[in-house]
Design a protein around this motif. Sequence first.
Motif, short mmCIF file in Angstrom:
data_model
loop_
_atom_site.label_atom_id
_atom_site.label_comp_id
_atom_site.label_asym_id
_atom_site.label_seq_id
_atom_site.Cartn_x
_atom_site.Cartn_y
_atom_site.Cartn_z
N GLY A 205 66.50 -36.40 -29.43
CA GLY A 205 65.53 -37.51 -29.49
C GLY A 205 65.37 -38.19 -28.15
O GLY A 205 64.26 -38.62 -27.79
N PHE A 206 66.45 -38.33 -27.40
CA PHE A 206 66.37 -38.96 -26.08
C PHE A 206 65.65 -38.07 -25.08
O PHE A 206 64.83 -38.53 -24.29
CB PHE A 206 67.76 -39.30 -25.55
N ILE A 207 65.99 -36.78 -25.08
CA ILE A 207 65.41 -35.87 -24.09
C ILE A 207 63.91 -35.70 -24.30
O ILE A 207 63.16 -35.45 -23.36
CB ILE A 207 66.17 -34.51 -24.14
N ASP A 208 63.45 -35.89 -25.53
CA ASP A 208 62.04 -35.72 -25.86
C ASP A 208 61.16 -36.85 -25.29
O ASP A 208 59.96 -36.69 -25.19
CB ASP A 208 61.88 -35.65 -27.39
N ARG A 209 61.76 -37.96 -24.89
CA ARG A 209 60.98 -39.08 -24.37
C ARG A 209 60.64 -38.86 -22.90
O ARG A 209 61.34 -38.16 -22.18
CB ARG A 209 61.77 -40.38 -24.53
N PRO A 210 59.55 -39.48 -22.43
CA PRO A 210 59.08 -39.19 -21.07
C PRO A 210 59.90 -39.84 -19.96
O PRO A 210 59.79 -39.45 -18.81
CB PRO A 210 57.65 -39.72 -21.08
N SER A 211 60.71 -40.83 -20.26
CA SER A 211 61.43 -41.55 -19.21
C SER A 211 62.64 -40.75 -18.72
O SER A 211 63.36 -40.14 -19.50
CB SER A 211 61.90 -42.90 -19.75
#
Length: 59
Positions: A22-28
């Motif tokens: 879930g974290f890696i999927d975010r753009p930041s």
Amino acid sequence: MSTLQIVLRILMAIVLLTIAVGFIDRPSNLYVAAGLVLVAVAAWLLTKPIKHLFRNILK
């Protein structure tokens, strides 16, 4: 290491890997870095159960 400890480590690693995806999927970049740290922690948690499993297989 008891079987309960092995099962708990595997379950904790699965939870950490799920959160990491879930974290890696975010753009930041900060979220990606946090996700990679969680992957590293999950890998560290799985080292003992994997060693234990191979030790029992090779006996």
